[in-house]
Motif scaffolding. Structure first.
Motif, PDB file in Angstrom:
ATOM      1  N   ALA A  70      57.445 -35.821 -21.559  1.00  0.00           N
ATOM      2  CA  ALA A  70      57.424 -35.106 -22.838  1.00  0.00           C
ATOM      3  C   ALA A  70      56.656 -35.866 -23.913  1.00  0.00           C
ATOM      4  CB  ALA A  70      58.845 -34.830 -23.314  1.00  0.00           C
ATOM      5  N   GLY A  71      56.736 -37.177 -23.916  1.00  0.00           N
ATOM      6  CA  GLY A  71      56.102 -37.981 -24.957  1.00  0.00           C
ATOM      7  C   GLY A  71      54.618 -37.752 -25.085  1.00  0.00           C
ATOM      8  N   ASP A  72      53.913 -37.656 -23.971  1.00  0.00           N
ATOM      9  CA  ASP A  72      52.465 -37.426 -23.973  1.00  0.00           C
ATOM     10  C   ASP A  72      52.124 -36.002 -23.559  1.00  0.00           C
ATOM     11  OD1 ASP A  72      51.396 -39.860 -24.911  1.00  0.00           O
ATOM     12  OD2 ASP A  72      51.727 -40.811 -22.967  1.00  0.00           O
ATOM     13  N   GLN A  73      53.115 -35.131 -23.520  1.00  0.00           N
ATOM     14  CA  GLN A  73      52.932 -33.716 -23.182  1.00  0.00           C
ATOM     15  C   GLN A  73      52.193 -33.551 -21.847  1.00  0.00           C
ATOM     16  OE1 GLN A  73      51.001 -32.239 -26.687  1.00  0.00           O
ATOM     17  NE2 GLN A  73      52.929 -32.043 -27.804  1.00  0.00           N
ATOM     18  N   LEU A  80      45.720 -39.197 -16.723  1.00  0.00           N
ATOM     19  CA  LEU A  80      45.419 -40.455 -17.399  1.00  0.00           C
ATOM     20  C   LEU A  80      45.405 -40.192 -18.896  1.00  0.00           C
ATOM     21  CD1 LEU A  80      44.463 -43.421 -17.440  1.00  0.00           C
ATOM     22  CD2 LEU A  80      42.126 -42.533 -17.303  1.00  0.00           C
ATOM     23  N   VAL A  81      46.110 -41.036 -19.646  1.00  0.00           N
ATOM     24  CA  VAL A  81      46.122 -40.938 -21.104  1.00  0.00           C
ATOM     25  C   VAL A  81      45.542 -42.224 -21.663  1.00  0.00           C
ATOM     26  CG1 VAL A  81      47.563 -40.681 -23.160  1.00  0.00           C
ATOM     27  CG2 VAL A  81      48.156 -39.434 -21.074  1.00  0.00           C
ATOM     28  N   ARG A  82      44.513 -42.084 -22.485  1.00  0.00           N
ATOM     29  CA  ARG A  82      43.966 -43.241 -23.203  1.00  0.00           C
ATOM     30  C   ARG A  82      44.688 -43.304 -24.541  1.00  0.00           C
ATOM     31  NH1 ARG A  82      38.048 -43.257 -25.681  1.00  0.00           N
ATOM     32  NH2 ARG A  82      39.181 -42.352 -27.393  1.00  0.00           N
ATOM     33  N   LEU A  84      44.803 -46.239 -26.590  1.00  0.00           N
ATOM     34  CA  LEU A  84      43.913 -46.991 -27.475  1.00  0.00           C
ATOM     35  C   LEU A  84      42.625 -47.261 -26.738  1.00  0.00           C
ATOM     36  CD1 LEU A  84      46.302 -49.641 -29.076  1.00  0.00           C
ATOM     37  CD2 LEU A  84      45.350 -47.616 -30.168  1.00  0.00           C
ATOM     38  N   PRO A  85      41.500 -47.264 -27.379  1.00  0.00           N
ATOM     39  CA  PRO A  85      41.299 -46.996 -28.793  1.00  0.00           C
ATOM     40  C   PRO A  85      41.485 -45.506 -29.093  1.00  0.00           C
ATOM     41  CG  PRO A  85      39.184 -47.287 -27.725  1.00  0.00           C
ATOM     42  CD  PRO A  85      40.241 -47.564 -26.692  1.00  0.00           C
ATOM     43  N   GLU A  86      41.865 -45.238 -30.310  1.00  0.00           N
ATOM     44  CA  GLU A  86      42.055 -43.858 -30.731  1.00  0.00           C
ATOM     45  C   GLU A  86      40.701 -43.172 -30.823  1.00  0.00           C
ATOM     46  OE1 GLU A  86      44.345 -44.242 -34.347  1.00  0.00           O
ATOM     47  OE2 GLU A  86      46.194 -44.094 -33.203  1.00  0.00           O
ATOM     48  N   PRO A  87      40.621 -41.881 -30.676  1.00  0.00           N
ATOM     49  CA  PRO A  87      41.702 -40.917 -30.550  1.00  0.00           C
ATOM     50  C   PRO A  87      42.243 -40.871 -29.122  1.00  0.00           C
ATOM     51  CG  PRO A  87      39.626 -39.758 -30.444  1.00  0.00           C
ATOM     52  CD  PRO A  87      39.313 -41.221 -30.704  1.00  0.00           C
ATOM     53  N   LEU A  88      43.448 -40.366 -28.983  1.00  0.00           N
ATOM     54  CA  LEU A  88      44.090 -40.200 -27.698  1.00  0.00           C
ATOM     55  C   LEU A  88      43.251 -39.238 -26.853  1.00  0.00           C
ATOM     56  CD1 LEU A  88      47.693 -40.048 -26.904  1.00  0.00           C
ATOM     57  CD2 LEU A  88      46.425 -37.996 -26.290  1.00  0.00           C
ATOM     58  N   ARG A  89      43.070 -39.568 -25.584  1.00  0.00           N
ATOM     59  CA  ARG A  89      42.295 -38.724 -24.663  1.00  0.00           C
ATOM     60  C   ARG A  89      43.101 -38.560 -23.385  1.00  0.00           C
ATOM     61  NH1 ARG A  89      37.598 -36.391 -26.304  1.00  0.00           N
ATOM     62  NH2 ARG A  89      36.782 -36.669 -24.238  1.00  0.00           N
ATOM     63  N   LYS A  90      42.976 -37.389 -22.729  1.00  0.00           N
ATOM     64  CA  LYS A  90      43.670 -37.125 -21.469  1.00  0.00           C
ATOM     65  C   LYS A  90      42.675 -36.632 -20.428  1.00  0.00           C
ATOM     66  CE  LYS A  90      47.954 -35.648 -23.627  1.00  0.00           C
ATOM     67  NZ  LYS A  90      48.906 -34.556 -23.784  1.00  0.00           N
ATOM     68  N   ILE A  91      42.892 -37.089 -19.201  1.00  0.00           N
ATOM     69  CA  ILE A  91      42.088 -36.642 -18.073  1.00  0.00           C
ATOM     70  C   ILE A  91      43.051 -36.322 -16.933  1.00  0.00           C
ATOM     71  CG2 ILE A  91      40.279 -37.227 -16.418  1.00  0.00           C
ATOM     72  CD1 ILE A  91      39.333 -39.316 -18.491  1.00  0.00           C
TER      73      ILE A  91
END
Length: 114
Positions: A70-73, A80-82, A84-91
């Motif tokens: 739930a935290g990273d939806q 994969l959630v990046r 840092l560095p911001e912005p947050l990215r998902k693959i």
């Protein structure tokens, strides 16, 4: 016919002190499946090539900790959630498409892949 990929230019975000930032990456998996093993291996390879010594990988197994999705939806795995560095990215996926993964992480621009 597609042109061969140009050599990668690494993007090295810097922090306030001018040093290269550490990339914080979080890989969500569901058990030790071939797909999650492939995602982790591909991620390690890409980081070793493009972020040597400047990354941290946290692997979260949603079979053991489902509440953390739930935290990273997270709606698909592996993801994969990046952080840092911001912005947050998902693959989403096993990260086997190197060019797509590099563009998704913003380590390479789409133009560099043409």
């Amino acid at each position: 016919m597609k042109k061969p990929a140009k050599p990668a230019e690494q993007i090295a975000p810097t922090g306030a002190n001018g040093e290269a930032e550490t990339w914080e990456l979080r890989l969500y998996i569901a058990g030790r499946t071939p797909r999650s093993e492939a995602a982790f291996a591909n991620l390690q390879r890409l980081c070793g090539e493009h972020l040597p010594g400047r990354y941290k990988i946290e692997v979260i197994d949603l079979m053991l900790h489902p509440q953390l999705a739930a935290g990273d939806q997270i709606v698909a795995i592996p993801t994969l959630v990046r952080k840092l560095p911001e912005p947050l990215r998902k693959i989403v996926g096993d990260l086997s498409n190197t060019e797509r993964t590099l563009v998704g992480l913003q380590l390479r621009t789409a133009k560099q892949c043409e």
